[in-house]
Design a protein around this motif. Structure first.
Motif, PDB file in Angstrom:
ATOM      1  N   GLU A  62       0.732  -0.949  -0.087  1.00 37.40           N
ATOM      2  CA  GLU A  62       0.337  -0.139   0.181  1.00 37.40           C
ATOM      3  C   GLU A  62       0.772   0.848  -0.177  1.00 37.40           C
ATOM      4  N   TYR A  63      -0.189   2.198  -0.888  1.00 38.35           N
ATOM      5  CA  TYR A  63       1.376   3.359  -1.251  1.00 38.35           C
ATOM      6  C   TYR A  63       1.064   4.400  -0.700  1.00 38.35           C
ATOM      7  N   GLY A  85      -7.094   6.844  -7.663  1.00 43.48           N
ATOM      8  CA  GLY A  85      -6.606   6.185  -8.602  1.00 43.48           C
ATOM      9  C   GLY A  85      -5.073   6.038  -8.835  1.00 43.48           C
ATOM     10  N   ARG A  86      -4.290   7.438  -9.050  1.00 40.12           N
ATOM     11  CA  ARG A  86      -2.954   7.051  -9.008  1.00 40.12           C
ATOM     12  C   ARG A  86      -2.308   6.387  -7.811  1.00 40.12           C
ATOM     13  N   VAL A  88      -3.494   3.863  -6.211  1.00 42.16           N
ATOM     14  CA  VAL A  88      -4.669   2.832  -6.308  1.00 42.16           C
ATOM     15  C   VAL A  88      -3.307   1.883  -7.654  1.00 42.16           C
ATOM     16  N   GLU A  89      -2.744   2.474  -8.400  1.00 43.10           N
ATOM     17  CA  GLU A  89      -2.278   2.224  -9.542  1.00 43.10           C
ATOM     18  C   GLU A  89      -0.892   1.999  -8.508  1.00 43.10           C
ATOM     19  N   ARG A  92      -0.762  -1.348  -6.396  1.00 42.60           N
ATOM     20  CA  ARG A  92      -1.051  -2.216  -7.347  1.00 42.60           C
ATOM     21  C   ARG A  92       0.636  -2.801  -7.972  1.00 42.60           C
ATOM     22  N   ARG A  96       2.984  -6.049  -6.999  1.00 39.83           N
ATOM     23  CA  ARG A  96       3.810  -6.673  -8.329  1.00 39.83           C
ATOM     24  C   ARG A  96       5.268  -6.841  -8.193  1.00 39.83           C
ATOM     25  N   ASP A 115       4.374  -0.984   3.734  1.00 44.28           N
ATOM     26  CA  ASP A 115       3.590  -0.067   3.356  1.00 44.28           C
ATOM     27  C   ASP A 115       4.642   1.199   2.786  1.00 44.28           C
ATOM     28  N   GLU A 199       8.738  -4.361 -14.390  1.00 42.68           N
ATOM     29  CA  GLU A 199       7.974  -3.637 -15.038  1.00 42.68           C
ATOM     30  C   GLU A 199       8.665  -2.896 -15.561  1.00 42.68           C
TER      31      GLU A 199
END
Lengths: 238, 238, 238, 238, 238, 238
Positions: A62-63, A85-86, A88-89, A92, A96, A115, A199
């Motif tokens: 979580e960020y 949204g940023r 959440v993105e 994720r 990953r 965190d 990524e």
């Protein structure tokens, strides 16, 4: 010339401080220049319901940003009741990326939550977060090994992350806010210390970019990951 | 004997670090022993709709804890989409307390938001937050005065806060987590440096407390506020 | 002179009507003058997950105001999807206060929920709510004893609550809205019938208050609690 | 061999149906094999508050999936009251990609919202959505030009998107669900018809990928974008 | 035989108490037997944004139940952060029904909000709410006329509401909870005092119903509305 | 004359397309003229917690509209985080109606969820949704029977739904948007193919309606249900 006077392939000063706070199984303050992120790793002896009984572990992230980590105050997401949204993105992406560092089968039915909270932002918060979170994760893993909770080290390869961009026509490494807000292209790269891509996220901010430009940026990233992996190892050895 | 070996009327080490982060108009790291809170003051040149045109300013506060500021990880309120009742209650307390420090008529139509984010918790986070937030507020006010945005200093009196409790029958000052989780009574006191009470919030955790016990606790608080006000002034003078 | 013509130490008329509605295990309409609150106690034969298997009970509370219980209509919190901070704060206060009245070990694994809904507000809703909720709680407890669900009475001491304030320089008891909106200091006190303090929450609305003022207010509260405890007992005996 | 029997560089059948529904300024059903997405473009004669008065337009996008567009029913996000992270992430990707197709200065103070709703999913929903949304956007733009609302065409270059992956060691184009759920690497590429990169998002699902693998995937994407751009043009010409 | 011993066409005792609380422009306690609902009418001198400048007024309604108005405690919607579907549906029904009583053109740009809060439920809460809300609305309208805020009475016709059902094969009026929970068909009817239908909502709970059954139920409703309209008028005249 | 030129008792063209999408156990596109709704039936082998162990099944429904199914774009409920009251009300109506078609005791402990998503709206979306959802439900039931999951057919009677209204003084069938937005009265009727009423929901939009008008509208509905039931059967037979 870059606003900071750095060379195109020059990182900002990278500082990794372990044991930054006392409660977490891994706690790191990571600094890429003026960007400062607290990364903690929390271990819980359980996995999400959909994974129970499979013997595998889980890593999630979580960020967040403190409201005044930025030039003008951002709304507090907890008070608003909704994450942007940023946010959440990026959460994720961090999750990953860190999962890619581990063989989850060797983690047992444990969950590690990373965190990443930005206390001061100056560009590149997500790449700093991933780079710092790896060190916090390694500390938590070492704790599990030392306690005998797990028997074999699940880390497949260290990972780190860096941003690259095209600023005034030139590919440059590790953009700070002054550059980032004006860059033509923004590329975030997560790699293993062994040189593999985990990524690659590139966005044309103004003009589309070419395959040559992409390759030039990736080469810069590859060089940087080596330096970041070294800094991670130095911190873990100290 | 207290778990920490402190005397009943002995505060933990108090450290106040100004300019802890670079963007906010006031930015303070306040430490009461192992309790560490980042307090920032953000100035905006507007007031809430219900106050527009009255010529007065506003001060508000938001409190939060990083998920792993505590012994076991707490859920991230932003991800859950809801703040806990305790969070809301402390945010309101900090805001009321800091408003009591100012003559809002002298602030002009400006809003100062105090964000208090706990990065490490060991008891007394709300009192540390109020004590640190005052220093961040003073820095922001000084900035407004220096810039000529406001003409007269709206600060009526410095304020600070401390917790007192009854631990194993004895009134003690500035409880850490080991004491707090076992105390019979928990009292949070916000006072002006001049010795007036701004907030008194006492809760009997086990047994009801008497007027004598209350007065003994208030006397301890009164002594502590003097020390905290001196620490605030020292920080502001440095 | 007080707007209502009352003496400084004079309560408003207190009325406690039991069995106000028919479904709840305890149902009370409490009136402090024009302040009217419906307090119900609901018994459920289970405890929250974190308490299961410990053999202890739980008491919790929720507070609300009908949208037009006040002079101008308030937004309906259910429609907005969010409770105000004040609502959450008062709910927590009522719950803590009532838990202090009981030995939860004697309650068995039962939960009692106290719903306090203000149908008409004129100042002092939280203290009226606590005072009425105690009577609803006692009725519910008596029902559990009569049914043989629990064997020994878990009530340690009746509790009641009152507000005190400093109005135009004078400490006065049980402020109505006309006084409350202009008071310098607002103090809510929850006490046992035996004279111990359970909660003391004082706020300086304008100027900080002194230890002498605090003690004068506490003395007024102490006197009032005796009268309220008598009214509770009279209602329970009827 | 691919489950579908396709060649590694072979797209699924692509069908683009314009005027699929009657109300929107642009309405397209796009099909990549069994993946079916309704893309509508809605024009509103206003821009978000932060852009007012600048003379520029805005393009934004929202993505959704019907609950039973997938093999097992997904929860309806509207009923849950929260969009999944994946939904938010894809909405942002579509919006950024389509903005890259336009010179927003030539759009006037108009907002075009692209709604992409998946009615049947079989892999590649986000790339189908972007490819179809471009056609809906072009229809909406043509309507604005025909009506004289805007004078010059703001489209800089058509854009389209395709997924590429490494399936059983081989780079393959346009993965369907059977491949996607087993691929080692997943890469989504948004490009202009002129051959520039707009977005490159690659994720190592199992093992990190190499620069050579990345370049092989990008070459496949480049070829596919040409075919998709032709299909878009054919649809627009019909 | 009905559980209550009533005749098939017999209403429960209907009581309408005006001025039940003191703040609202109209405040009514309506009782249909053991069903008790507080209905308040609140006047605000503004209309929703979409109606501004049209010179017409607006009437809206909100419905709620106290958590322990029912046999087992319901969750508090404000605490859950979401209203149930049933709550939303009834709120909309009440609003539509009351709007039908008025000529909104004669109301001026005023909004009247009807809050209907069930304090004790025993079947038929929505029909009691509509019947009581009309009286609160009439009081508020009379206040506006008396104050000269509006010049002509906007009431077109009084309205009232009643439930009818088929219980053990017989059409019966005004179902209480014991009947309602076992009825084959449930019909809620809102009518004008003049005998016109405003809302007809019938649901087959077990078996579909016939046109004859529907007409028998409507006839019962028609008779009841006359009695309810008389009770409303008596209350308004007193 | 009706805007569409239809006779008062004339339905729009009704089209029912089975197997419209491939994943759901039942998937239907239903069209009433320009109103188009995708109805899917999803089977899950479980029931809600409150029904477990009773051996009965459950049917529920959710309704939604694509943002641009209407003339002007509606806000996306998933993005807003809240469903409109109208959405909730229609979802509940569809669920109740379809449950009335089945003997839930014969469904076993299975849940069938009907998702009705409007892709193009032109009046009558709820009645089209119910009519189409019945066909999707029948397909899902037939699948359960074919698989031997259930032994006896739980369908008691097919159901269908239609709207009727009073338009310019004349009762008319199956209102499209042009009529619906101007009708005096709006009546939605759900019936069994056998001619029984399942739901009757009538609303006076302008003037109250009489029993005669109601009966004229019900007669129109009765005729239409026969035609719709025939269309359903034809689709199921094909």
């Amino acid at each position: 010339m870059r606003p900071s006077g750095r060379q195109p392939d020059q990182l900002r000063d990278v500082r990794i401080t372990r044991n930054f706070t006392k409660h977490a199984e891994g706690s790191v303050l990571v600094e890429f220049g003026d960007t400062k992120v607290i990364c903690t790793a929390s271990v819980e002896n359980r996995v999400p319901p959909f994974m129970r009984g499979e013997g595998r572990g889980w890593v999630t992230a979580e960020y967040g940003m403190l409201p005044r980590s930025t030039g003008s105050r951002m709304i507090r997401e907890a008070a608003k009741g909704k994450q942007q949204g940023r946010t959440v993105e990026i959460s994720r992406l961090i999750g990953r990326s860190l999962r890619a560092a581990l063989d989850l089968n060797k983690l047992g039915e444990n969950t590690i939550t990373l965190d990443c909270d930005v206390i001061q932002a100056d560009g590149g918060t997500r790449t700093a977060a991933i780079t710092g979170a790896y060190v916090a994760l390694a500390d938590a893993i070492n704790g599990l090994l030392a306690a005998g909770t797990i028997k074999t080290n699940p880390i497949k390869s260290p990972i780190a992350a860096i941003s690259v961009g095209i600023y005034q026509g030139t590919p440059v490494l590790d953009l700070d806010y002054a550059e980032d807000s004006q860059a033509d292209t923004d590329l975030n790269v997560v790699m293993t210390a062994a040189g593999g891509f985990v990524e690659v996220q590139g966005t044309a901010e103004q003009e589309a970019f070419s395959a040559d430009e992409l390759n030039a940026m990736l080469a810069l990233a590859q060089k940087a990951i080596g330096e970041l992996a070294a800094a991670q190892q130095t911190a873990l050895d100290s």
